[in-house]
Design an enzyme around this catalytic site. Sequence first.
Site, PDB file in Angstrom:
ATOM      1  CB  CYS A 124      18.690  16.502  30.142  1.00 21.37           C
ATOM      2  SG  CYS A 124      18.701  18.296  30.155  1.00 21.37           S
ATOM      3  NE  ARG A 178      22.833  11.996  31.135  1.00 22.70           N
ATOM      4  CZ  ARG A 178      22.599  11.489  30.061  1.00 22.70           C
ATOM      5  NH1 ARG A 178      23.131  10.124  29.703  1.00 22.70           N
ATOM      6  NH2 ARG A 178      22.203  12.191  28.793  1.00 22.70           N
ATOM      7  CD1 TRP A 220      24.168  19.874  34.246  1.00 19.22           C
ATOM      8  CD2 TRP A 220      24.506  20.870  32.139  1.00 19.22           C
ATOM      9  NE1 TRP A 220      25.520  20.612  34.305  1.00 19.22           N
ATOM     10  CE2 TRP A 220      25.601  20.962  33.032  1.00 19.22           C
ATOM     11  CE3 TRP A 220      24.425  21.393  30.674  1.00 19.22           C
ATOM     12  CZ2 TRP A 220      26.824  21.934  32.468  1.00 19.22           C
ATOM     13  CZ3 TRP A 220      25.562  21.902  30.508  1.00 19.22           C
ATOM     14  CH2 TRP A 220      26.564  22.427  31.120  1.00 19.22           C
ATOM     15  CG  ASN A 267      19.263  14.861  26.806  1.00 23.27           C
ATOM     16  OD1 ASN A 267      19.629  15.892  26.754  1.00 23.27           O
ATOM     17  ND2 ASN A 267      19.881  13.700  26.779  1.00 23.27           N
ATOM     18  N   GLY A 268      18.109  17.382  24.810  1.00 25.70           N
ATOM     19  CA  GLY A 268      18.499  17.994  23.585  1.00 25.70           C
ATOM     20  C   GLY A 268      18.234  19.468  23.463  1.00 25.70           C
ATOM     21  CD  GLU A 275      44.509  21.041  25.881  1.00 19.43           C
ATOM     22  OE1 GLU A 275      45.115  22.010  26.397  1.00 19.43           O
ATOM     23  OE2 GLU A 275      43.680  20.201  26.427  1.00 19.43           O
ATOM     24  CE  LYS A 303      43.995  17.506  29.066  1.00 14.51           C
ATOM     25  NZ  LYS A 303      43.523  18.804  28.640  1.00 14.51           N
ATOM     26  CD  GLU A 335      45.469  17.775  32.636  1.00 17.60           C
ATOM     27  OE1 GLU A 335      44.908  18.557  33.652  1.00 17.60           O
ATOM     28  OE2 GLU A 335      44.690  18.160  31.356  1.00 17.60           O
ATOM     29  CG  HIS A 357      65.455  30.419  18.720  1.00 19.10           C
ATOM     30  ND1 HIS A 357      66.499  31.318  18.115  1.00 19.10           N
ATOM     31  CD2 HIS A 357      64.638  30.413  17.930  1.00 19.10           C
ATOM     32  CE1 HIS A 357      66.125  31.821  16.810  1.00 19.10           C
ATOM     33  NE2 HIS A 357      64.981  31.206  16.539  1.00 19.10           N
ATOM     34  CE  LYS A 416      35.943  19.262  34.620  1.00 17.52           C
ATOM     35  NZ  LYS A 416      36.885  18.796  33.413  1.00 17.52           N
TER      36      LYS A 416
HETATM   37  O1  M6R Z   1      37.031  25.430  34.538  1.00 18.19           O
HETATM   38  P1  M6R Z   1      38.187  26.347  33.753  1.00 18.19           P
HETATM   39  O2  M6R Z   1      37.995  26.157  32.181  1.00 18.19           O
HETATM   40  O3  M6R Z   1      38.251  27.888  34.065  1.00 18.19           O
HETATM   41  O4  M6R Z   1      39.497  25.753  34.258  1.00 18.19           O
HETATM   42  C1  M6R Z   1      40.701  25.871  33.634  1.00 18.19           C
HETATM   43  C2  M6R Z   1      41.842  24.923  33.943  1.00 18.19           C
HETATM   44  O5  M6R Z   1      41.854  24.586  35.246  1.00 18.19           O
HETATM   45  C3  M6R Z   1      41.542  23.620  33.158  1.00 18.19           C
HETATM   46  O6  M6R Z   1      41.340  23.725  31.866  1.00 18.19           O
HETATM   47  C4  M6R Z   1      42.786  22.725  33.557  1.00 18.19           C
HETATM   48  O7  M6R Z   1      44.114  22.957  32.870  1.00 18.19           O
HETATM   49  C5  M6R Z   1      42.489  21.238  33.000  1.00 18.19           C
HETATM   50  N1  M6R Z   1      42.858  20.430  33.981  1.00 18.19           N
HETATM   51  C6  M6R Z   1      43.295  21.020  31.888  1.00 18.19           C
HETATM   52  O8  M6R Z   1      42.750  19.543  31.435  1.00 18.19           O
END
Ligand code: M6R
Length: 645
Positions: free
Chosen positions: A2, A27, A75, A101-102, A516, A520, A523, A539, A640
């Site tokens: 918010c 935001r 939000w 907000n909160g 993960e 990161k 990407e 292996h 996104k």
């Molecule tokens: O909106 P979602 O959490 O379902 O999205 C899943 C993936 O597309 C998302 O986590 C993607 O792997 C990110 N870009 C990773 O940083």
Amino acid sequence: MCGIIGYIGRRQAGPILLEGLKRLEYRGYDSAGVCVLSSNGNLSIVRVLGKIAKLEERLKAGLPNGTAGLGHSRWATHGRPSEENAHPHTDCSGELVLVHNGIIENYLELKEELIRRGHVFRSETDTEVLAHLFEEELRRLQTSDFSAKGGSVSGGKLQTSDFRLQTSDKAVLAAVNRVTKKLRGAYAIVIAAKRWGRQIVGIRKDCPLVIGCADGESFLASDVPALLPFTKKVIFMNDNEAAVLREGRAPRLYTTTGKPVHRAPQDVPWDPLMAEKGGFKHFMHKEIHEGPRSFEDTLRARTYEENLTSLLAEIGLTPQSAADISRIQFLACGTAHHAGMVGEYLFEKWAGLAAKADIASEFRYSARNLQPGTLVIAVSQSGETADTLAAVRMAKSCKGVLTAGIVNQIGSTLTRETGGTLYTRCGPEIGVASTKAYLAQLAAIYLLALAFGKARGSISSREFRSLTEELLELPHKLRVVLAGLERPVTELAREFQDSKGFLYLGRHVLYPIALEGALKLKEISYIHAEGYAAGEMKHGPIALIDREMPVFVFNPKGCGLYEKMRSNIEEARARGGRILAVITKGDAKMSRMAYRVMEIPSASHEFFEPVLCVAAAQLFAYHMANLKGLDVDQPRNLAKSVTVE
Ligand code: M6R
């Protein structure tokens, strides 16, 4: 999350409030509203579901003149996005107006008490309880004994029906003190009351609130960008502080118990874009630093044993139906899938349930026939990922299967397609790379695994309490990690920025973190990285290792397979691999073994190590991409939210 803006001065408030809200649009929000205080003491409220542009359109139809007011972009967290739930909120008599907000953790208890005392609620929000609580305090001041003029603030003993005294800072703070004492949770509040006359009041605890100072006028905002069109002189409020803003007078700052606080305004040298990013160069970097808050907010009011029933109700279950579940199936994509993978270990250990995390895009085309009694938990930040939705629909076609979601985006498709949603509360995530959302997903999974463990009797009340206490300590530890690693990780990234490939290794709950970390890095820095279960190295992948293949490992001392992992690291080292190790602070053995170390505090339970370890990986990926000058927030080829197959 918010956005808040408040204004008092000589100019018309309406346009200032709108401009401030526009500056907070980044935001994310679902509804918005303003209230203008006219000179004759009227409070005029306009609220809309949707965008600020819609609010602006509505205001064109005519907004009363007034040189003070407050505005809000919401939000949704408590109560769906709607005009009724949009702020500002008011009390029964329309005597006061406020934005917030909160999260007020104990709002249900407070609401029940207020209803018993005759208050009528018009929204589903936690915020509205604040309006009714302030209403009671203002009424108390008006009706109480005239003789006690000038009574003390602490304990809220000021009692007078004298108008001048009622509008004094003392009177305002008496109400603030009494109300805030009743609250549990996080809040930034801006409030105006007819009886307080021409002044607005800001209160802060665990949510940002900034005062803007200018000649003859003052502002309050949840974030600096809202202030930049008007002033660069700001006072950052601290927790448990209240500010009283009046026209023609410098803002006055107090503790919520009424002690004056002297803090001079400071100049913010930010341009508007920098300000949106909170002074960070990229949203991703800001969001990494919002990880602790995101984790903390997701846990808020959900960790107490007495709230177990309401927590399970969020995903459409009761303690009894949770006890009857025989299997957990996580479905998700990308980072969300890595959160589900951590969940496998937690549910198996704490709840004694077989748990599996599948990639939704594979699962949807499998011939998997889920057994009756399976609970499918779909994890998604957006709640709109096409493969996750399809996988959930496929799972629903299996007889006797229940579904639930862990989702950030309120009202998204996934929340409508599952039996219930445990919302993560990380606010909008703008960087394409998921960081703070991942932390919030982990928090939600910890909550559910513990709740199932308790409901099924596989953990005792004592264990439940001690685990939740440790869980609640994690945000603080995470802040320590982020503060401590920022510089060493930047240097590490500088040293390795030209590397062509990385291996990420972890075991057990840290295996998903290895995946993960690699994701990161790939990407946002476009460097090839492989995440592997360290025990699997022999292996095949060990053949890749030489001096040119840095090996990023997670081996804090608390992890159950610490010694095994050390052997795996030795093997990589023996082949020339330079080890970049996330280790527990002071672990001399690991320090000797590693080429470079990233030290973190102990998480106190091995299952909590992922939270601290992933922060190191997020920071490393960020700094690698930043040093390469890449578009960190919008990496090439990525969206996104992946709403197509
Ligand atoms: O909106 P979602 O959490 O379902 O999205 C899943 C993936 O597309 C998302 O986590 C993607 O792997 C990110 N870009 C990773 O940083």
